[in-house]
Design a protein around this motif. Structure first.
Motif, PDB file in Angstrom:
ATOM      1  N   THR A 169       0.474  -0.940  -0.003  1.00 49.82           N
ATOM      2  CA  THR A 169       0.036   0.172  -0.025  1.00 49.82           C
ATOM      3  C   THR A 169       0.265   0.926  -0.275  1.00 49.82           C
ATOM      4  N   ALA A 170       0.137   2.209  -0.328  1.00 46.58           N
ATOM      5  CA  ALA A 170       0.889   3.940  -0.688  1.00 46.58           C
ATOM      6  C   ALA A 170       1.719   3.970   0.923  1.00 46.58           C
ATOM      7  N   GLU A 171       2.503   4.808   1.334  1.00 48.23           N
ATOM      8  CA  GLU A 171       3.026   5.258   2.622  1.00 48.23           C
ATOM      9  C   GLU A 171       3.626   6.752   2.491  1.00 48.23           C
ATOM     10  N   GLN A 172       2.739   7.660   2.647  1.00 46.02           N
ATOM     11  CA  GLN A 172       3.608   8.774   3.233  1.00 46.02           C
ATOM     12  C   GLN A 172       5.166   8.731   3.949  1.00 46.02           C
ATOM     13  N   LEU A 173       5.812   9.978   3.079  1.00 48.46           N
ATOM     14  CA  LEU A 173       7.229   9.773   4.110  1.00 48.46           C
ATOM     15  C   LEU A 173       7.247  10.759   5.467  1.00 48.46           C
ATOM     16  N   GLU A 174       8.130  10.284   5.905  1.00 48.82           N
ATOM     17  CA  GLU A 174       8.062  10.759   6.777  1.00 48.82           C
ATOM     18  C   GLU A 174       9.419  11.915   6.766  1.00 48.82           C
ATOM     19  N   PRO A 175       9.424  13.618   6.933  1.00 48.46           N
ATOM     20  CA  PRO A 175      10.264  13.902   6.517  1.00 48.46           C
ATOM     21  C   PRO A 175      11.440  13.324   7.122  1.00 48.46           C
ATOM     22  N   GLY A 176      13.163  13.393   6.181  1.00 46.11           N
ATOM     23  CA  GLY A 176      13.899  13.772   7.059  1.00 46.11           C
ATOM     24  C   GLY A 176      15.111  11.976   7.309  1.00 46.11           C
ATOM     25  N   ARG A 177      13.506  11.421   7.117  1.00 46.60           N
ATOM     26  CA  ARG A 177      14.376   9.992   7.583  1.00 46.60           C
ATOM     27  C   ARG A 177      14.135   8.728   5.490  1.00 46.60           C
ATOM     28  N   ARG A 178      15.190   8.149   6.062  1.00 49.18           N
ATOM     29  CA  ARG A 178      15.630   7.482   4.359  1.00 49.18           C
ATOM     30  C   ARG A 178      14.685   6.635   4.328  1.00 49.18           C
ATOM     31  N   TYR A 179      14.397   5.866   2.968  1.00 47.14           N
ATOM     32  CA  TYR A 179      12.955   4.840   2.778  1.00 47.14           C
ATOM     33  C   TYR A 179      13.770   4.134   1.838  1.00 47.14           C
ATOM     34  N   VAL A 180      14.238   2.992   2.014  1.00 49.20           N
ATOM     35  CA  VAL A 180      15.073   1.641   1.740  1.00 49.20           C
ATOM     36  C   VAL A 180      13.926   1.708  -0.159  1.00 49.20           C
ATOM     37  N   LEU A 181      13.967   1.701  -1.528  1.00 52.61           N
ATOM     38  CA  LEU A 181      12.874   1.195  -2.172  1.00 52.61           C
ATOM     39  C   LEU A 181      13.440   0.178  -3.567  1.00 52.61           C
ATOM     40  N   PRO A 182      12.725  -1.245  -3.426  1.00 51.93           N
ATOM     41  CA  PRO A 182      13.094  -1.741  -4.617  1.00 51.93           C
ATOM     42  C   PRO A 182      12.964  -1.469  -5.590  1.00 51.93           C
ATOM     43  N   ARG A 183      13.429  -1.437  -6.730  1.00 50.42           N
ATOM     44  CA  ARG A 183      13.383  -1.881  -8.837  1.00 50.42           C
ATOM     45  C   ARG A 183      11.927  -1.854  -8.518  1.00 50.42           C
ATOM     46  N   GLY A 184      11.094  -1.026  -8.885  1.00 56.16           N
ATOM     47  CA  GLY A 184       9.883  -0.749  -9.315  1.00 56.16           C
ATOM     48  C   GLY A 184       8.589   0.200  -8.672  1.00 56.16           C
ATOM     49  N   THR A 185       9.555   0.237  -7.718  1.00 51.68           N
ATOM     50  CA  THR A 185       8.694   1.471  -7.269  1.00 51.68           C
ATOM     51  C   THR A 185       7.790   2.702  -7.457  1.00 51.68           C
ATOM     52  N   ARG A 186       7.268   3.025  -7.790  1.00 52.66           N
ATOM     53  CA  ARG A 186       6.620   4.441  -7.735  1.00 52.66           C
ATOM     54  C   ARG A 186       6.627   5.615  -7.007  1.00 52.66           C
ATOM     55  N   VAL A 187       6.985   7.126  -6.626  1.00 55.60           N
ATOM     56  CA  VAL A 187       7.462   7.413  -5.819  1.00 55.60           C
ATOM     57  C   VAL A 187       6.245   9.046  -6.463  1.00 55.60           C
ATOM     58  N   GLU A 188       5.638   9.327  -5.559  1.00 53.07           N
ATOM     59  CA  GLU A 188       4.687  10.468  -6.431  1.00 53.07           C
ATOM     60  C   GLU A 188       5.661  11.759  -5.271  1.00 53.07           C
ATOM     61  N   ILE A 189       5.436  13.207  -6.254  1.00 55.23           N
ATOM     62  CA  ILE A 189       6.355  14.053  -5.538  1.00 55.23           C
ATOM     63  C   ILE A 189       5.518  14.899  -5.608  1.00 55.23           C
ATOM     64  N   ALA A 190       4.152  14.983  -5.219  1.00 50.59           N
ATOM     65  CA  ALA A 190       3.929  16.568  -5.625  1.00 50.59           C
ATOM     66  C   ALA A 190       2.489  15.613  -6.535  1.00 50.59           C
ATOM     67  N   ASP A 191       2.432  16.928  -8.039  1.00 45.03           N
ATOM     68  CA  ASP A 191       1.165  16.531  -8.663  1.00 45.03           C
ATOM     69  C   ASP A 191       2.156  15.318 -10.293  1.00 45.03           C
ATOM     70  N   HIS A 192       4.115  15.003  -9.762  1.00 44.96           N
ATOM     71  CA  HIS A 192       4.525  14.658 -10.456  1.00 44.96           C
ATOM     72  C   HIS A 192       4.716  13.006  -9.773  1.00 44.96           C
ATOM     73  N   SER A 193       5.381  11.930 -10.690  1.00 41.10           N
ATOM     74  CA  SER A 193       5.593  11.416 -10.201  1.00 41.10           C
ATOM     75  C   SER A 193       7.558  10.497 -10.582  1.00 41.10           C
ATOM     76  N   PHE A 194       8.317   9.410 -10.302  1.00 35.01           N
ATOM     77  CA  PHE A 194       9.136   8.586 -11.108  1.00 35.01           C
ATOM     78  C   PHE A 194       9.359   7.393 -10.147  1.00 35.01           C
ATOM     79  N   SER A 195       9.596   6.958 -11.550  1.00 35.07           N
ATOM     80  CA  SER A 195       9.205   5.339 -11.159  1.00 35.07           C
ATOM     81  C   SER A 195      10.842   4.910 -11.013  1.00 35.07           C
ATOM     82  N   VAL A 196      11.415   4.040  -9.897  1.00 34.37           N
ATOM     83  CA  VAL A 196      12.711   3.597 -10.116  1.00 34.37           C
ATOM     84  C   VAL A 196      13.195   2.206 -10.323  1.00 34.37           C
ATOM     85  N   ALA A 197      13.520   1.898 -11.748  1.00 33.12           N
ATOM     86  CA  ALA A 197      14.263   0.557 -11.966  1.00 33.12           C
ATOM     87  C   ALA A 197      15.741   0.558 -11.888  1.00 33.12           C
TER      88      ALA A 197
END
Length: 197
Positions: A169-197
């Motif tokens: 499920t989607a997870e809201q990031l806590e500012p200043g904390r590092r989150y490890v992302l596997p490949r295939g993760t989608r990151v939503e930054i406001a109205d835009h997004s990017f995927s990690v491959a």
């Protein structure tokens, strides 16, 4: 007549003191009034940066000569030569943005409308996201890698960051904390997004 602030002699008709610049009518008490302007600066408390120490074993016996590699340390003109065996290995990650931009990254960096590091920070990449609506913060997100894994950290952005790992499920990031992302993760930054491959 003398200046009531510094005691300098004032010529007849003078409006200001030639020594200290005070008004002819200024007194010591009138100079002690509080500043009437409102304080318009809001200080945002930032979480301390996490320091990661990576230790690399130094080989005791080298059977073949080690090839020297130039590595940029502090500034583009300052170079230090390190043996190739001591360089940490970095994986390559491809970030594909909703704007159509595609960037290959191997180190650390910042993402935003106009990313700018703090004076004591150094990054390998500064990735600008074209956002006419300005929903993405100037410096929205920080990324890097540790032991070949990609991580992101929200930089106290105005609209926050949401990650969607594959199968979770989607997870809201806590500012200043590092989150490890596997490949295939989608990151939503406001109205835009990017995927990690």
């Amino acid at each position: 007549m003398t200046c009531q602030i510094c005691g300098a002699w004032l010529p007849v008709g003078a409006m200001f003191c030639g020594e200290c610049g005070s008004s002819r009518t200024a007194t010591v008490e009138s100079r002690k009034r509080p500043d009437p302007r409102p304080n318009d600066t809001t200080i945002i408390a930032r979480l301390p940066r996490q320091t990661v120490v990576i230790s690399v074993p130094i080989p005791t016996a080298v059977s073949a000569p080690v090839r020297a590699v130039a590595v940029v340390t502090a500034a583009p003109t300052a170079r230090t030569v390190l043996p190739a065996a001591t360089l940490p290995t970095r994986a390559t990650f491809v970030l594909t943005f909703s704007t159509g931009q595609r960037v290959s990254v191997r180190g650390s960096g910042l993402i935003g409308r106009k990313p700018l590091p703090q004076p004591d920070e150094m990054f390998d990449e500064l990735i600008r996201v074209a956002d006419a609506d300005r929903s993405v913060s100037k410096t929205h997100l920080e990324f890097g890698q540790h032991d070949g894994e990609f991580w992101v950290s929200d930089r106290v952005s105005g609209n926050g960051t949401v990650i969607r790992r594959p199968g979770e499920t989607a997870e809201q990031l806590e500012p200043g904390r590092r989150y490890v992302l596997p490949r295939g993760t989608r990151v939503e930054i406001a109205d835009h997004s990017f995927s990690v491959a």
